[in-house]
Write a protein that holds these residues in place. Structure first.
Motif, PDB file in Angstrom:
ATOM      1  N   CYS A   6       0.828  -1.206   0.000  1.00  0.00           N
ATOM      2  CA  CYS A   6       0.000   0.000   0.000  1.00  0.00           C
ATOM      3  C   CYS A   6       0.862   1.256   0.000  1.00  0.00           C
ATOM      4  O   CYS A   6       0.445   2.301  -0.463  1.00  0.00           O
ATOM      5  CB  CYS A   6      -0.983   0.008   1.166  1.00  0.00           C
ATOM      6  N   ARG A   7       2.051   1.147   0.517  1.00  0.00           N
ATOM      7  CA  ARG A   7       3.060   2.218   0.498  1.00  0.00           C
ATOM      8  C   ARG A   7       2.672   3.435   1.332  1.00  0.00           C
ATOM      9  O   ARG A   7       3.260   4.502   1.177  1.00  0.00           O
ATOM     10  CB  ARG A   7       3.387   2.675  -0.930  1.00  0.00           C
ATOM     11  N   ALA A  20       4.446  12.341   0.795  1.00  0.00           N
ATOM     12  CA  ALA A  20       4.317  10.973   0.284  1.00  0.00           C
ATOM     13  C   ALA A  20       2.967  10.377   0.674  1.00  0.00           C
ATOM     14  O   ALA A  20       2.295   9.741  -0.134  1.00  0.00           O
ATOM     15  CB  ALA A  20       5.457  10.111   0.822  1.00  0.00           C
ATOM     16  N   GLY A  24       0.289  11.851  -1.320  1.00  0.00           N
ATOM     17  CA  GLY A  24       0.335  11.291  -2.663  1.00  0.00           C
ATOM     18  C   GLY A  24      -0.353   9.946  -2.734  1.00  0.00           C
ATOM     19  O   GLY A  24      -1.149   9.678  -3.640  1.00  0.00           O
ATOM     20  N   VAL A  25      -0.053   9.078  -1.761  1.00  0.00           N
ATOM     21  CA  VAL A  25      -0.692   7.759  -1.742  1.00  0.00           C
ATOM     22  C   VAL A  25      -2.204   7.907  -1.569  1.00  0.00           C
ATOM     23  O   VAL A  25      -2.989   7.255  -2.262  1.00  0.00           O
ATOM     24  CB  VAL A  25      -0.100   6.882  -0.623  1.00  0.00           C
ATOM     25  N   GLU A  48      -4.114  10.393  -2.361  1.00  0.00           N
ATOM     26  CA  GLU A  48      -4.751  10.898  -3.582  1.00  0.00           C
ATOM     27  C   GLU A  48      -4.908   9.775  -4.601  1.00  0.00           C
ATOM     28  O   GLU A  48      -5.965   9.617  -5.214  1.00  0.00           O
ATOM     29  CB  GLU A  48      -3.923  12.040  -4.191  1.00  0.00           C
ATOM     30  N   LEU A  49      -3.857   8.975  -4.745  1.00  0.00           N
ATOM     31  CA  LEU A  49      -3.910   7.899  -5.736  1.00  0.00           C
ATOM     32  C   LEU A  49      -4.923   6.819  -5.337  1.00  0.00           C
ATOM     33  O   LEU A  49      -5.596   6.242  -6.193  1.00  0.00           O
ATOM     34  CB  LEU A  49      -2.517   7.300  -5.939  1.00  0.00           C
ATOM     35  N   LEU A  50      -5.044   6.574  -4.039  1.00  0.00           N
ATOM     36  CA  LEU A  50      -6.033   5.576  -3.599  1.00  0.00           C
ATOM     37  C   LEU A  50      -7.455   6.034  -3.905  1.00  0.00           C
ATOM     38  O   LEU A  50      -8.365   5.226  -4.059  1.00  0.00           O
ATOM     39  CB  LEU A  50      -5.903   5.306  -2.096  1.00  0.00           C
ATOM     40  N   VAL A  96      -8.267   7.966  -6.511  1.00  0.00           N
ATOM     41  CA  VAL A  96      -8.473   8.243  -7.930  1.00  0.00           C
ATOM     42  C   VAL A  96      -9.628   7.407  -8.491  1.00  0.00           C
ATOM     43  O   VAL A  96     -10.431   7.884  -9.283  1.00  0.00           O
ATOM     44  CB  VAL A  96      -7.158   7.980  -8.712  1.00  0.00           C
ATOM     45  N   ASN A  97      -9.674   6.154  -8.060  1.00  0.00           N
ATOM     46  CA  ASN A  97     -10.723   5.280  -8.584  1.00  0.00           C
ATOM     47  C   ASN A  97     -11.770   4.912  -7.545  1.00  0.00           C
ATOM     48  O   ASN A  97     -12.608   4.039  -7.791  1.00  0.00           O
ATOM     49  CB  ASN A  97     -10.097   4.005  -9.156  1.00  0.00           C
ATOM     50  N   ARG A 138      -8.328  16.090  -8.069  1.00  0.00           N
ATOM     51  CA  ARG A 138      -7.844  16.649  -9.326  1.00  0.00           C
ATOM     52  C   ARG A 138      -8.237  15.786 -10.521  1.00  0.00           C
ATOM     53  O   ARG A 138      -7.797  16.034 -11.630  1.00  0.00           O
ATOM     54  CB  ARG A 138      -6.312  16.774  -9.291  1.00  0.00           C
ATOM     55  N   THR A 139      -9.009  14.758 -10.275  1.00  0.00           N
ATOM     56  CA  THR A 139      -9.340  13.852 -11.379  1.00  0.00           C
ATOM     57  C   THR A 139     -10.572  14.332 -12.123  1.00  0.00           C
ATOM     58  O   THR A 139     -11.552  14.761 -11.523  1.00  0.00           O
ATOM     59  CB  THR A 139      -9.617  12.428 -10.881  1.00  0.00           C
ATOM     60  N   ARG A 147     -14.262   7.135 -13.052  1.00  0.00           N
ATOM     61  CA  ARG A 147     -13.648   6.198 -12.127  1.00  0.00           C
ATOM     62  C   ARG A 147     -13.900   4.765 -12.585  1.00  0.00           C
ATOM     63  O   ARG A 147     -14.844   4.512 -13.321  1.00  0.00           O
ATOM     64  CB  ARG A 147     -14.233   6.415 -10.727  1.00  0.00           C
ATOM     65  N   ILE A 179      -9.406  -1.244  -1.981  1.00  0.00           N
ATOM     66  CA  ILE A 179      -8.128  -0.566  -2.244  1.00  0.00           C
ATOM     67  C   ILE A 179      -6.994  -1.574  -2.430  1.00  0.00           C
ATOM     68  O   ILE A 179      -5.824  -1.211  -2.434  1.00  0.00           O
ATOM     69  CB  ILE A 179      -7.771   0.437  -1.130  1.00  0.00           C
TER      70      ILE A 179
END
Lengths: 500, 431
Positions: free
Chosen positions: A50-51, A87, A90-91, A93-95, A97-98, A127-128, A132, A153
């Motif tokens: 998951c980072r 960081a 960032g994670v 936001e990316l999680l 996105v969809n 920002r998307t 989705r 996720i």
């Protein structure tokens, strides 16, 4: 032991652990040291995917994931630096996105780590512009769990759980990239004795139990500590309570008992608390042979009159007691005190046995069988033999486990007694044999302790008000002792709330 | 068969000879003498030292020093040790390993034997991409020949080394070329890179100490043993010794494979060896090392093809797959192709890669449609930055770098799409 510094605070940690493990061992993870994480779970193998748990470690140029970063003596960790915050954002936001962002209709809302971490560590706007990922919203994974592909996720805790804990491996990630999806294999539904744990460890609203979903919003419930009474393992639970009603059990972590797990059968045993077949009124058998509701005190008086008659004609030794391995140690102590004061040795306890496994499920299906043995009670079989032989005329019976197939001759034996006083939580065919019925409390309705199969003594406390007139067996016996004028029962029961 | 490479060196010298792929033909040209020397006259430490001194760098893309990698293998025999020959060659623009497998299978096996002696490995798994059916057949035939001749087996070439080579065919995923993704796939699992540590030298194939090397890397080893470190250093640059096989593809007159010393200038490869652009066209940009390496504009092709020089231009050698794009090409479409590829091939484990590759591709497609905005360019760079260096393997970097390269050198192509509201390159290849 290695020493590490996290945000300026020094900790001494165990050798051979990773950073998250070490902080979890100390009990400070998300409890003083906030390193948000999704895929890492203390009882599952490390995934590192998951980072989110990235932290800054002095001397290492790249951010490192705390879940798999081995502890080194003198390590200096920063969890709040700007780089770490960026960081994490960032994670997050990316999680998202969809993610469908369907919190208003999602049953996880209120206990969702995606909500919590997005709020704490994410960015407040999206920002998307892109559509989705669409997925199946109600996937029936098996008898107990529903799955929502869009909310997932892909932390894969559920996949690892099925592989590593029950060892059944029903779940897997199919496809790859942003088409990755958790699924079961064809003809292999998610069906194991621990299946509902996947809903607990799912950090988002992807996996929910069929039993609890849409029953109530979690922010209306209060999580109160308790112990599962389904078997002698004594798994620690949270009782989700609202409106004086238990809506669910969820596992409460106790590494010495149940780790973070709960078997499905035990989990659903909360239903016994609110069940329709609870005995809520005291009753006595009338001249026509029918059980009729009477006030509790009046039922006690009837019981006392009948027991006194047996004592007068046959002696105190003809009064016996079948205690319950579901009763608390405190109830059992009163039972022992009652028998001793009476001068009777006619006692035992009936126990239901069943399936067991190597994980949590134990053979003895009662929470306090060890406590009953410790209080000096033996198995019911010899007592039942003596009852059948006519040595016992009045019998106080707690619960109806004696109806289990293991006690084949119980019914015949109990039919023959002069007086049967039943103290029970739930209706059963045993009522038909009883002369007096006294409603008893479930472990979720009383104070006390239970001794599990390993000898661990665990406290329970009331999570809900008892059904109408129900009293703990200890309270009932104490009052009987008082009314019978037994020595040592002069004072009111210490926990008697009624003041009677 | 057509003589494929237009320029040959020590690796591909005999590739025009059809019998070179047979054991007899290979031996006629001095084959397996280097292995015999390594197996009977040299110690493991001597071989490692030799390869270290030669400065051979892995040819699979990352360029790690091979001798050093071999030295990471644990000593002693408490566990079986393995070698893996990475023949997955999945990087778009890279096709050198195919030639090495088809025309020089014994050269690879000889290199494997030398590495086996150096590392104490008892077995080599060749993981070959499923599409390489013919190369796999050629290699398997060569292995059979070696087993029959006692080159592989209980006493390889009459020495005390026992070694066998097993060919495993992949099922088609880019990520199975990543060394730990390969190991997972080799074990029959889904191809997903493993988190490191532990590194393969401690916990590799089937949990055993393992060294993974590229096809070409193995192919260099016999030549180093035969000719020595100083000879090898006679090729290439000080920091990147030896030759390599550059694969040139795209819009050039003579696409193909060229064995040249490392450090050969990129413009020399493109304009001299590959014949320059098609008639009437101009070179616009060149991807120097396979699709995951950032592109260079035509103005920056005066660079020696070695990582230490390419790094100054914010790109890397990669697999040496040179892809030439000319002035008809829309760089946004290039971006669409590249981001689509990485979106499709991401294994999906790590958040940044799984979600980032898809997002990059969606934005890229929107810009190509003419529906983008200047803010999208910032988002592309921001997302690429968030993917870089934060995941289990280097795939996310490989997906992020080309986007950064395109925006660094061809930003005007992107801005033209945004200002015109459509693609201004009507003759470009179709998506």
């Amino acid at each position: 032991m290695p020493r590490i510094t996290v945000d300026g605070t020094e900790y001494e940690v165990a050798e051979g652990r990773t950073l998250l493990q070490a902080l979890d061992d100390l009990g400070v993870l998300m409890n003083g040291v906030d390193i948000p994480h999704y895929c890492w779970h203390p009882k599952l193998t490390i995934d590192g995917s998951c980072r989110l748990c990235q932290v800054e470690i002095e001397g290492i140029p790249k951010l490192q994931i705390a879940c798999s970063m081995p502890i080194q003596d003198g390590m200096k960790v920063h969890t709040k630096s700007q780089r770490v915050q960026d960081a994490r954002a960032g994670v997050m936001e990316l999680l998202l996105v969809n993610h469908p962002l369907d919190c208003p209709i999602c049953d996880q809302a209120g206990e969702c780590k995606l909500q919590d971490y997005a709020f704490a560590y994410g960015v407040p706007h999206s920002r998307t512009q892109e559509p989705r990922r669409a997925g199946k919203k109600r996937v029936d994974l098996g008898p107990t769990v529903m799955f929502d592909q869009e909310r997932c996720i892909l932390c894969r805790r559920c996949v690892r759980f099925c592989r590593e804990v029950p060892g059944t491996s029903e779940l897997a990630v199919f496809a790859r990239g942003d088409r990755s999806v958790i699924e079961t294999f064809p003809e292999m539904p998610l069906s194991n004795d621990y299946s509902m744990n996947v809903a607990d460890i799912c950090p988002v609203g992807a996996l929910t139990t069929k039993d609890f979903r849409f029953k109530i919003r979690v922010w209306f419930t209060e999580d109160l500590p308790g112990v599962c009474t389904g078997c002698s393992n004594g798994c620690n639970v949270h009782l989700g309570v609202a409106n004086n009603r238990v809506y669910r059990y969820t596992p409460r972590r106790n590494d010495a008992v149940n780790q973070t797990w709960l078997c499905d059968e035990g989990r659903l045993s909360y239903k016994r608390i609110n069940a329709d077949d609870r005995i809520d009124h005291a009753a006595v058998r009338n001249a026509d042979g029918n059980l009729v509701s009477v006030p509790y005190e009046s039922a006690l008086e009837t019981a006392v009159a009948r027991i006194r008659r047996v004592i007068e004609t046959k002696g105190a030794g003809a009064v016996g007691m079948l205690v319950s391995p579901h009763a608390t140690n405190e109830d059992l102590a009163v039972a022992r005190r009652f028998l001793d004061a009476l001068g009777s040795t006619q006692a035992g306890f009936a126990l239901v046995r069943g399936r067991k496994d190597a994980l949590l499920i134990k053979e003895e299906k009662a929470a306090n069988a060890a406590g009953a043995r410790a209080a000096g009670f033996e198995d019911a079989a010899p007592l039942l033999e003596r009852v059948r032989g006519g040595a016992v005329e009045a019998l106080l019976v707690m619960g109806h486990d004696v109806l289990a197939p293991a006690y084949a001759n119980a019914r015949a034996a109990l039919e023959g007694v002069d007086t049967l006083v039943l103290l029970d939580t739930h209706r059963s065919p045993l009522e038909a044999l009883a002369h007096v019925v006294l409603p008893a409390r479930h472990a979720a309705e009383k104070h006390g302790t239970l001794t599990n199969v390993a000898g661990l003594v665990q406290a329970v406390q009331p999570a809900v008000e008892p059904v109408f007139e129900a009293r703990a067996e200890g309270e009932a016996l104490w009052r009987l002792g008082q009314l019978l004028g037994l020595r040592g029962f002069e004072e009111p029961h210490p926990q008697d709330r009624t003041g009677a | 068969m057509q003589k494929v490479p237009f320029v040959t060196g020590y690796l591909t010298e005999h590739f025009g000879d059809d019998d070179y792929a047979t054991l007899a033909g290979y031996r006629r040209r001095g084959g397996y003498e280097a292995a015999r020397k390594a197996l009977t006259e040299m110690s493991a430490e001597q071989i490692v030292e030799l390869v270290k001194n030669a400065g051979l760098q892995g040819r699979g893309g990352a360029g790690f020093v091979t001798g050093l990698k071999w030295s990471f293998m644990p000593k002693g025999n408490d566990k079986p040790k393995y070698l893996v020959c990475n023949a997955d060659e999945s990087e778009p623009g890279s096709f050198k390993d195919r030639l090495l497998l088809e025309r020089g299978p014994h050269q690879i096996i000889e290199g494997i034997l030398i590495a086996a002696k150096a590392t104490g490995a008892e077995k080599t798994f060749v993981y070959i991409r499923g599409e390489y059916a013919h190369p796999a057949d050629v290699l398997e035939r060569a292995i059979e020949e070696c087993r029959a001749a006692g080159i592989l087996g209980a006493q390889c070439l009459g020495s005390d080394l026992a070694h066998d080579v097993i060919v495993t065919r992949g099922a088609g995923a880019y990520i199975c070329g990543e060394e730990t993704g390969l190991l997972e796939s080799l074990e029959g699992k889904k191809g997903q890179p493993r988190k490191k540590p532990p590194f393969p030298a401690q916990f590799g194939a089937f949990g055993m100490p393992t060294t993974v090397n590229n096809v070409e890397t193995f192919s260099h080893a016999p030549h180093i043993v035969k000719n020595g470190a100083a000879w090898f250093r006679g090729f290439g640059t000080e920091k990147s010794p030896g030759a390599t096989v550059f694969g040139v593809s795209g819009l050039v007159q003579r696409p193909g494979l060229y064995e040249l010393p490392l450090g050969t200038r990129l413009d020399e490869i493109v304009f001299q060896h590959a014949g320059g652009p098609l008639p009437g066209r101009k070179v616009k940009g060149v991807i120097p090392g396979g699709m995951s390496m950032p592109i260079l504009p035509v103005s920056q092709l005066d660079v020696p093809m070695a990582s230490e020089f390419l790094r100054e231009r914010k790109t890397l050698l990669g697999t040496g797959g040179v892809m030439v794009l000319d002035d008809t090409v829309c760089m946004v479409r290039v971006g669409c192709v590249i981001t689509y590829f990485f979106r499709d091939e991401s294994c999906g484990q790590c958040t940044q890669c799984r979600e980032g590759t898809g997002w990059l591709n969606k934005i890229m497609q929107r810009i190509e449609r003419g529906a983008g905005s200047l803010a999208d360019l910032d988002i592309l760079l921001d997302v690429a930055g968030k993917m870089e260096g934060q995941t289990i393997c280097a795939f996310a970097d490989a997906a992020a770098w080309p986007v950064q390269g395109l925006l660094r050198h061809f930003r005007e192509d992107f801005e033209a799409h945004i200002t015109h509201g459509k693609c201004p390159f009507p003759q470009s290849f179709e998506l």
